[in-house]
Write a protein that holds these residues in place. Structure first.
Motif, PDB file in Angstrom:
ATOM      1  N   ALA A   1      39.853  39.273  37.895  1.00  0.00           N
ATOM      2  CA  ALA A   1      40.179  38.143  37.025  1.00  0.00           C
ATOM      3  C   ALA A   1      38.968  37.213  36.945  1.00  0.00           C
ATOM      4  N   THR A   2      38.982  36.318  35.972  1.00  0.00           N
ATOM      5  CA  THR A   2      37.877  35.367  35.855  1.00  0.00           C
ATOM      6  C   THR A   2      38.144  34.159  36.739  1.00  0.00           C
ATOM      7  N   ARG A   3      37.162  33.790  37.529  1.00  0.00           N
ATOM      8  CA  ARG A   3      37.272  32.623  38.414  1.00  0.00           C
ATOM      9  C   ARG A   3      36.117  31.680  38.154  1.00  0.00           C
ATOM     10  N   ALA A   4      36.325  30.416  38.519  1.00  0.00           N
ATOM     11  CA  ALA A   4      35.261  29.421  38.294  1.00  0.00           C
ATOM     12  C   ALA A   4      34.791  28.861  39.631  1.00  0.00           C
ATOM     13  N   ILE A   5      33.488  28.753  39.785  1.00  0.00           N
ATOM     14  CA  ILE A   5      32.926  28.199  41.026  1.00  0.00           C
ATOM     15  C   ILE A   5      32.017  27.024  40.671  1.00  0.00           C
ATOM     16  N   ARG A   6      32.236  25.905  41.366  1.00  0.00           N
ATOM     17  CA  ARG A   6      31.447  24.707  41.111  1.00  0.00           C
ATOM     18  C   ARG A   6      30.292  24.614  42.088  1.00  0.00           C
ATOM     19  N   GLY A   7      29.228  23.960  41.657  1.00  0.00           N
ATOM     20  CA  GLY A   7      28.110  23.760  42.576  1.00  0.00           C
ATOM     21  C   GLY A   7      27.267  22.576  42.143  1.00  0.00           C
ATOM     22  N   ALA A   8      26.560  21.976  43.089  1.00  0.00           N
ATOM     23  CA  ALA A   8      25.632  20.885  42.756  1.00  0.00           C
ATOM     24  C   ALA A   8      24.575  20.795  43.839  1.00  0.00           C
TER      25      ALA A   8
ATOM     26  N   LEU B   1      29.152  37.667  46.122  1.00  0.00           N
ATOM     27  CA  LEU B   1      29.086  38.151  44.737  1.00  0.00           C
ATOM     28  C   LEU B   1      27.962  39.147  44.539  1.00  0.00           C
ATOM     29  N   ASP B   2      28.157  40.042  43.606  1.00  0.00           N
ATOM     30  CA  ASP B   2      27.041  40.824  43.083  1.00  0.00           C
ATOM     31  C   ASP B   2      26.585  40.091  41.826  1.00  0.00           C
ATOM     32  N   ILE B   3      25.326  40.249  41.473  1.00  0.00           N
ATOM     33  CA  ILE B   3      24.819  39.593  40.266  1.00  0.00           C
ATOM     34  C   ILE B   3      25.679  39.984  39.055  1.00  0.00           C
ATOM     35  N   ASP B   4      26.115  41.260  39.049  1.00  0.00           N
ATOM     36  CA  ASP B   4      26.891  41.745  37.902  1.00  0.00           C
ATOM     37  C   ASP B   4      28.286  41.120  37.807  1.00  0.00           C
ATOM     38  N   ASP B   5      28.733  40.462  38.882  1.00  0.00           N
ATOM     39  CA  ASP B   5      30.045  39.800  38.834  1.00  0.00           C
ATOM     40  C   ASP B   5      29.980  38.500  38.023  1.00  0.00           C
ATOM     41  N   ILE B   6      28.767  38.015  37.769  1.00  0.00           N
ATOM     42  CA  ILE B   6      28.637  36.714  37.094  1.00  0.00           C
ATOM     43  C   ILE B   6      28.791  36.891  35.583  1.00  0.00           C
ATOM     44  N   ILE B   7      29.744  36.172  35.019  1.00  0.00           N
ATOM     45  CA  ILE B   7      29.985  36.279  33.570  1.00  0.00           C
ATOM     46  C   ILE B   7      29.120  35.267  32.827  1.00  0.00           C
ATOM     47  N   SER B   8      29.179  34.014  33.287  1.00  0.00           N
ATOM     48  CA  SER B   8      28.348  32.991  32.636  1.00  0.00           C
ATOM     49  C   SER B   8      28.148  31.805  33.577  1.00  0.00           C
ATOM     50  N   ILE B   9      27.109  31.034  33.294  1.00  0.00           N
ATOM     51  CA  ILE B   9      26.874  29.823  34.093  1.00  0.00           C
ATOM     52  C   ILE B   9      26.539  28.675  33.143  1.00  0.00           C
ATOM     53  N   ILE B  10      27.245  27.579  33.334  1.00  0.00           N
ATOM     54  CA  ILE B  10      26.903  26.358  32.604  1.00  0.00           C
ATOM     55  C   ILE B  10      26.197  25.442  33.595  1.00  0.00           C
ATOM     56  N   PHE B  11      25.032  24.946  33.223  1.00  0.00           N
ATOM     57  CA  PHE B  11      24.311  23.993  34.067  1.00  0.00           C
ATOM     58  C   PHE B  11      24.335  22.638  33.396  1.00  0.00           C
ATOM     59  N   THR B  12      24.458  21.580  34.198  1.00  0.00           N
ATOM     60  CA  THR B  12      24.171  20.261  33.648  1.00  0.00           C
ATOM     61  C   THR B  12      23.125  19.607  34.544  1.00  0.00           C
ATOM     62  N   VAL B  13      22.297  18.774  33.928  1.00  0.00           N
ATOM     63  CA  VAL B  13      21.295  18.047  34.725  1.00  0.00           C
ATOM     64  C   VAL B  13      21.388  16.562  34.394  1.00  0.00           C
TER      65      VAL B  13
ATOM     66  N   THR C   1      26.462  23.058  38.460  1.00  0.00           N
ATOM     67  CA  THR C   1      26.784  24.333  37.815  1.00  0.00           C
ATOM     68  C   THR C   1      28.286  24.526  37.728  1.00  0.00           C
ATOM     69  N   MET C   2      28.659  25.298  36.754  1.00  0.00           N
ATOM     70  CA  MET C   2      30.009  25.865  36.698  1.00  0.00           C
ATOM     71  C   MET C   2      29.764  27.345  36.444  1.00  0.00           C
ATOM     72  N   MET C   3      30.041  28.149  37.467  1.00  0.00           N
ATOM     73  CA  MET C   3      29.775  29.581  37.340  1.00  0.00           C
ATOM     74  C   MET C   3      31.093  30.323  37.132  1.00  0.00           C
ATOM     75  N   TYR C   4      31.167  31.145  36.100  1.00  0.00           N
ATOM     76  CA  TYR C   4      32.352  31.977  35.876  1.00  0.00           C
ATOM     77  C   TYR C   4      32.047  33.380  36.378  1.00  0.00           C
ATOM     78  N   VAL C   5      32.953  33.888  37.213  1.00  0.00           N
ATOM     79  CA  VAL C   5      32.704  35.200  37.824  1.00  0.00           C
ATOM     80  C   VAL C   5      33.952  36.075  37.718  1.00  0.00           C
ATOM     81  N   GLU C   6      33.729  37.365  37.897  1.00  0.00           N
ATOM     82  CA  GLU C   6      34.861  38.287  38.024  1.00  0.00           C
ATOM     83  C   GLU C   6      35.132  38.458  39.501  1.00  0.00           C
ATOM     84  N   SER C   7      36.399  38.338  39.891  1.00  0.00           N
ATOM     85  CA  SER C   7      36.710  38.454  41.311  1.00  0.00           C
ATOM     86  C   SER C   7      38.123  38.969  41.524  1.00  0.00           C
ATOM     87  N   ASP C   8      38.311  39.633  42.702  1.00  0.00           N
ATOM     88  CA  ASP C   8      39.654  40.089  43.083  1.00  0.00           C
ATOM     89  C   ASP C   8      40.422  38.976  43.789  1.00  0.00           C
TER      90      ASP C   8
END
Ligand code: DC
Length: 347
Positions: free
Chosen positions: A2-9, A37-49, A90-97
């Protein structure tokens, strides 16, 4: 999946292209490692600065570490009164179990104050799993880690890597002075992905090379040297700070993580342990005999239990499990239940 979201700063100390690149990479690597994560699990990343960061693009830094297939986008951050300065988010969207609540967010270098709501209850759990060779620690630890999304840290692999280095460089692992002389040339790292764990010795994958009987004997020998232990124990403690871990070894509950939330000590009769280890080696295609494995285990038990520094010993507060008569599933379930019970008590 499923698609999951991970936050970071993360904050950076100056508005330069290098600082943006370095900060972004540190943040992304932390998120990847924490969430296996594997790099291939990453669907998209939104960055803000924040407005004061305009010397580089975080998305460009992501490409430098191989994130090339995911959608990447940079945005300016909304200004808030008293907001954090020089910050990349960041807001990273990934595929995860795993369910969303198991996602591990990452707030580094003072960026934690930004989201107190996410940080305050971020308390990691450490499980210390000790016992002699062949007691089934690594099999069980891997299963528990997989079921609960914990990171498995095989500390024996680190001692094995030191022994393997010595053997490959023709250094006598029984000679403490010679081993300590080369210790600084040995760089060990573990790369975890969801599917497997890879042990790197000076950036070369040695995961399969460190399992031979010769390396086992060498590992038990180098593990008696204080200099070797100091270096590896420091590394092990550092790894435990980064997330929920289950760490197996000989001195985890007594020395490496004396404050571990859960401590288990596993043992079993020596013939049964030798039988298991022999079958495991056989499956891996290592040529040896049951008698040799039994001798090796007896020798290592002797070495590991009687050495001067951090010998194999059950911590006073560790739960003792005799695995001779228990199935792998039973032991795994027992530990999983213990962790769940602990989490419930904390909630
Ligand atoms: O768990 P293992 O069989 O892979 O460990 C190999 C050797 O490393 C073991 O005989 C003793 C040593 N070791 C140690 O001294 N302390 C640890 N925490 C882990 C392993």
């Amino acid at each position: 999946m499923a698609t999951r979201a991970i936050r970071g700063a993360i904050t950076i100390s100056e508005n330069t292209k290098n600082a943006v690149t370095e900060g972004t990479i540190a943040l992304l690597k932390d998120i990847i490692e924490k969430n296996h994560l594997d790099i291939d699990d990453i669907i998209s990343i939104i960055f803000t600065v924040t407005k004061d960061v305009n010397a580089g693009f975080p998305a460009a830094a992501a490409r430098l570490i191989g994130i090339t297939n995911a959608g990447l986008l940079d945005f300016p951050q909304l200004e808030t009164v008293d907001g954090l300065k020089m910050c990349i988010r960041t807001m990273m969207y990934v595929e995860s179990d795993l369910p969303q609540k198991e996602m591990r967010h990452s707030f580094l270098r003072g960026a934690s104050v930004l989201r107190k709501d996410l940080m305050t209850d971020e308390k990691y759990i450490a499980v210390a799993l000790d016992g002699p060779a062949g007691s089934g620690k690594s099999t069980i630890a891997k299963m528990v880690a997989k079921e609960l999304g914990f990171t498995y840290i095989d500390t024996g692999a680190m001692y094995r890597s030191v022994a393997f280095y010595c053997i490959s460089k023709d250094i006598d692992y029984n000679n403490e002075v010679e081993v300590l002389k080369v210790l600084d040339n040995i760089k060990i790292s573990i790369v975890s992905t969801k599917r497997k764990q890879v042990y790197l010795l000076n950036n070369t994958d040695v995961s399969h090379l460190i399992r031979s009987p010769e390396v086992s004997a060498g590992a038990s020998a180098v593990a008696t040297y204080k200099g070797v232990r100091d270096k590896l124990v420091a590394m092990q403690r550092d790894l435990a700070k980064r997330g929920n871990v289950i760490m197996d070894g000989r001195d985890i509950g007594t020395n490496v993580l004396p404050n571990a939330e859960i401590k288990i000590y596993m043992d079993g009769n020596v013939e049964e342990r030798a039988k298991r280890r022999f079958e495991e080696l056989d499956l891996r295609g290592v040529t040896t005999t049951y008698e040799d494995v039994l001798e090796d285990i007896k020798h290592r038990d002797q070495n590991d239990t009687n050495r001067k520094y951090n010998p194999l010993r059950r911590a006073d507060d560790a739960v003792f499990l005799d695995t001779t008569e228990l199935s792998i599933e039973e032991v795994k379930d027992f530990i999983v239940d213990k962790i769940k019970e602990y989490k419930k008590g904390e909630a």
